[in-house]
Scaffold this motif. Sequence first.
Motif, mmCIF file in Angstrom:
data_model
loop_
_atom_site.group_PDB
_atom_site.id
_atom_site.type_symbol
_atom_site.label_atom_id
_atom_site.label_comp_id
_atom_site.label_asym_id
_atom_site.label_seq_id
_atom_site.Cartn_x
_atom_site.Cartn_y
_atom_site.Cartn_z
ATOM 1 N N LEU A 1 60.812 -3.698 -57.707
ATOM 2 C CA LEU A 1 60.402 -5.088 -57.505
ATOM 3 C C LEU A 1 61.147 -6.002 -58.467
ATOM 4 O O LEU A 1 61.561 -7.120 -58.101
ATOM 5 C CB LEU A 1 58.882 -5.224 -57.708
ATOM 6 N N HIS B 1 64.311 -9.411 -58.101
ATOM 7 C CA HIS B 1 64.286 -10.762 -58.674
ATOM 8 C C HIS B 1 65.440 -11.005 -59.631
ATOM 9 O O HIS B 1 65.437 -11.995 -60.354
ATOM 10 C CB HIS B 1 62.958 -10.993 -59.408
ATOM 11 N N ILE C 1 61.274 -8.113 -49.375
ATOM 12 C CA ILE C 1 59.915 -7.642 -49.676
ATOM 13 C C ILE C 1 58.946 -8.210 -48.643
ATOM 14 O O ILE C 1 59.033 -9.379 -48.261
ATOM 15 C CB ILE C 1 59.500 -8.066 -51.090
ATOM 16 N N SER D 1 52.918 -9.411 -50.428
ATOM 17 C CA SER D 1 52.844 -10.432 -51.477
ATOM 18 C C SER D 1 51.634 -11.340 -51.258
ATOM 19 O O SER D 1 50.931 -11.701 -52.210
ATOM 20 C CB SER D 1 54.117 -11.280 -51.482
ATOM 21 N N ALA E 1 48.455 -9.676 -52.320
ATOM 22 C CA ALA E 1 48.337 -9.675 -53.781
ATOM 23 C C ALA E 1 47.897 -11.043 -54.275
ATOM 24 O O ALA E 1 47.006 -11.155 -55.135
ATOM 25 C CB ALA E 1 49.671 -9.295 -54.408
ATOM 26 N N ASN E 2 48.472 -12.093 -53.703
ATOM 27 C CA ASN E 2 48.107 -13.456 -54.115
ATOM 28 C C ASN E 2 46.658 -13.782 -53.800
ATOM 29 O O ASN E 2 45.966 -14.416 -54.598
ATOM 30 C CB ASN E 2 49.019 -14.468 -53.397
ATOM 31 N N THR F 1 52.028 -12.402 -59.516
ATOM 32 C CA THR F 1 52.075 -11.818 -58.168
ATOM 33 C C THR F 1 52.865 -10.515 -58.169
ATOM 34 O O THR F 1 52.469 -9.531 -57.541
ATOM 35 C CB THR F 1 52.741 -12.803 -57.180
ATOM 36 N N GLU F 2 53.995 -10.531 -58.891
ATOM 37 C CA GLU F 2 54.831 -9.336 -58.921
ATOM 38 C C GLU F 2 54.093 -8.187 -59.623
ATOM 39 O O GLU F 2 54.144 -7.044 -59.186
ATOM 40 C CB GLU F 2 56.149 -9.611 -59.657
ATOM 41 N N LEU G 1 51.416 -6.924 -57.361
ATOM 42 C CA LEU G 1 51.995 -6.141 -56.265
ATOM 43 C C LEU G 1 52.377 -4.741 -56.759
ATOM 44 O O LEU G 1 52.047 -3.739 -56.117
ATOM 45 C CB LEU G 1 53.226 -6.873 -55.711
#
Lengths: 758, 173
Positions: free
Chosen positions: A324, A328, A393, A398, A401-402, A699-700, A703
């Motif tokens: 992940l 980014h 992704i 995501s 998760a949010n 968030t990451e 996740l």
Amino acid sequence: MTARRAWVLWCLLIAALLFGLSVLVPQTHWNSSLTAAFPQERGQWQSQLLSNNTVNRQFRLVLTGLPAAELDTVANEVLASTPVGDKAAWHWQKPSDTLSEMTTFVQHSAGRIANQAARQQLAKGQFQSLIDAAWLRLVSPLPLPDDIIQRDPLLLSQFHLEQMLQTTGQGIGLQPMDFGYAGSHQKKAFLLLLGQLHFDPFDSAGTQQALAELTPILEQLQQKYPELQLIRSGVVFHAAVASSRAQYEMTWYGGASLLAIALLILFVFRSVYPLLITGLLLGTGVLAGLAAVLWYFDSPHLIAFVFATTLIGIAVDYAFHGMLAVQHGRPFFRRMLPGLQLSLLSTLIGYLVLFVLPLAILNQVAVFMMTGMSVVYVLVHWLLPVVLPTCQISIGASATANRYLALWHQLSMRRSRIILLATPIIILAVLATMLRVDDDVRTLNSINPSLLEQEQQMQQLTGMRWDIQFVLVQAKQLDDLLIREQQVVQLLQVWQQQGKLAHWQALSDWIWPLSQQQELQRQLQTAYNNVAVQDYLQQLGVVVNAAPPQHLTLSQLPAGLQMLAIAPNLADAPALVGVIPVQGWQPEYAEIEQLQKIGLVDVYHPVADASKRLQGVRLHLQQGLGLAALCILAFLCWHIGWKQALAIALYLGACGGAALLGPLLLGHALNLFHVVGLVLVVALTLDYAIFFSSNLAETEVQLAVGLSALTSMLAFGVLMFSQTPVIAGFGITTLFGIAAALLFAPILRTTRVKDVVL
Amino acid sequence: MWLNRIAGVMMAVLVSHQVDANETTLLNRWTLAPGHYPFVQQKWIKGLQRPLRSSGYLALNEQSLEWVTEKPVLQKVHLDAHGVTLQHQQVQAGSELIGQLMLAVVQHDTSFLAKHFSISKLQAGCLKMQPKAAPLNKFYQQIQLCGETKLEQIELIEVKGNRSLIQLQGPEA
């Protein structure tokens, strides 16, 4: 580093590990017994005692369901089909062989041993009673061993032998035959065959060889004689079932968790590449862990590898964080690394506790995990950013998760803190009221119902019992040992008369201290000079040799009796250990105390001893875990500040409490392996806590932690369906603990006052 | 324990009858009815210069057998379905089969003897019984039974060379 060079390095590492394994695997002796993996706290000679214990090596087979004559035929067919020679896995114990050994011993011991009653009569000069008894025996139609009358005209050794066979014999109602023992129960004939393994029954290779040889023989007989009923009994059958079940569960559960992880990765990354990379990461970690265990340990345990499949769950956590972060960009990946390092460090500290504990199975798990995780970390740190291409992704993942994080953010900081404080207090309070601990090793492994039924049938038919306590007598010399054993036997005789025990076998029943042997010779010389005895000798025409016979020694005993004394020949062990197996005895504390008062005497029961050792290891592990957690928290306190460290401590308390509460709610009593599960929960919980305490994008983190927790729960949770209670208990503990850690982790972000620099 | 079993087999031999179809004629003649049967025994033991002599009687009932030695010393051995009981002692462990064996003989069940011995004709009026398996074959080479109209003589020949000759009389009224 280029992608190509990275791949080459990775392939070289895998090739080196495969080469190492190809060398190590053929030399490996696999083990499948939990008890065999326990520490030998009482000294190596205890272990020697167990390996010499024929009860563990013996297995029994009852043939029934056919007329007696047909059973004889079947038994002969079994014997004819049994492999013989040095490489055979077992042999059948023939009663006729034992009888021949005993006859030889009687000839050796003629005139050199007597029973207690005869010794008293000799001492009191009651010679006529001895003469009458000898006459009765001589004129009876019973056979006499060859060539004893000249050396023992009063037949004292013969009477002693007959009495010993009478009092120490077991299996009332069994007739010794050439190949086994015949008997009948409720007018149903049966034959009992006794097998003796040539190896430790907990050695899985030997077990498999024995069963591979025995099973086809029995299957053929069953086909030929459909009415034939076969009843099996013995440690080897239980060990074989446990071994095959462990292998089956390892394969099945490992496969199931791999499939689950594959589906998750495909769902999140929408690409096969991350799946391939994750597979390679895990594969390399598993190969490295396996190679390290095989290199470091002589006898790796199969159960250890069942636990070690959890590497899949922990290592995939690193893979998710790495993959992940790579998506980014490099700066994000570099910001992620300190968290990963801190996570690895805390987990290694946790497993280091397992490594230093005196329990082989935990040491093996620790070596496997530490090596596997370290290798996975190195690959994630240096190779993953180079070899992993950019992927898309999943938006759904995501978004989920949010949404979950948003729920937590609806809480005010004050409420979050109250929840953080109250939750562990409530969970630990409930845990304290429900806490139940049971360290009995027999609860660790479920007994196969069919084998248990056969054991019960066997006991009912033959009247034999194989639950044996051992009285161990230590001494420097044989004479000391025999004198001490005689004191033990006096107590055993009293308890036998009180119905507290059935039988025993002691070396001192067969051979006496030198001084007593000399005393017997003096008494016999007095007897031979008595008028009545001289008259008796004259009637027989026997002239007694004036020179006394040589003394009886240990080497003259039959092989079956020589196991009653062990010379461990080790630096920290006593020179000689007398082993007195006692059947049908549940010793009370006062009885053990009475025996211990003799000095250098102890009661040893393998199951009770193993349970005690298991309890000791559990307590060690609890203390070690507590110490490791304190060390980690102190480190975090220094590294990220006391407030956040306190929050992590409360979070750990809640998750650890939930992990132990789970099994208790399901009716399990806690044991060592629940605490092992707790170690894993603490390691994972710290991982999650460190990342949620970091200043990485929430968030990451959610996740990655979510994916990691889900895969871990799948990997560990499957274990709760294991038929082996110890594995199931481990699965339940980790499932509850990780679930709590996943659900509760965002609170570390909602209660955080400021960003934390890792 | 095994000695008592052998004793039981001995008792059975003393009252044996039909075992094998080929020897049925002879064995049928030897069937013993309940009663007292006096005996004289001579026993040759290696190392002794002369045989040991003893005498007594067998008291045979339908459910039990008493082996009574009167000279040189008094001794009683009791056998029944529960096993073998030596004088003033408890039933010997493991002797149940022998008790059953003896009763089977009394009740005309020959399968027990056939199981333990191979039986063949030796000479006129004599049969040879050879133990088939351990433990009997470890001690007895063979057992010879002789008689014309009734069982008169039993000879036990041990593997090691000892020998017992038992001469039966009776039954007594």
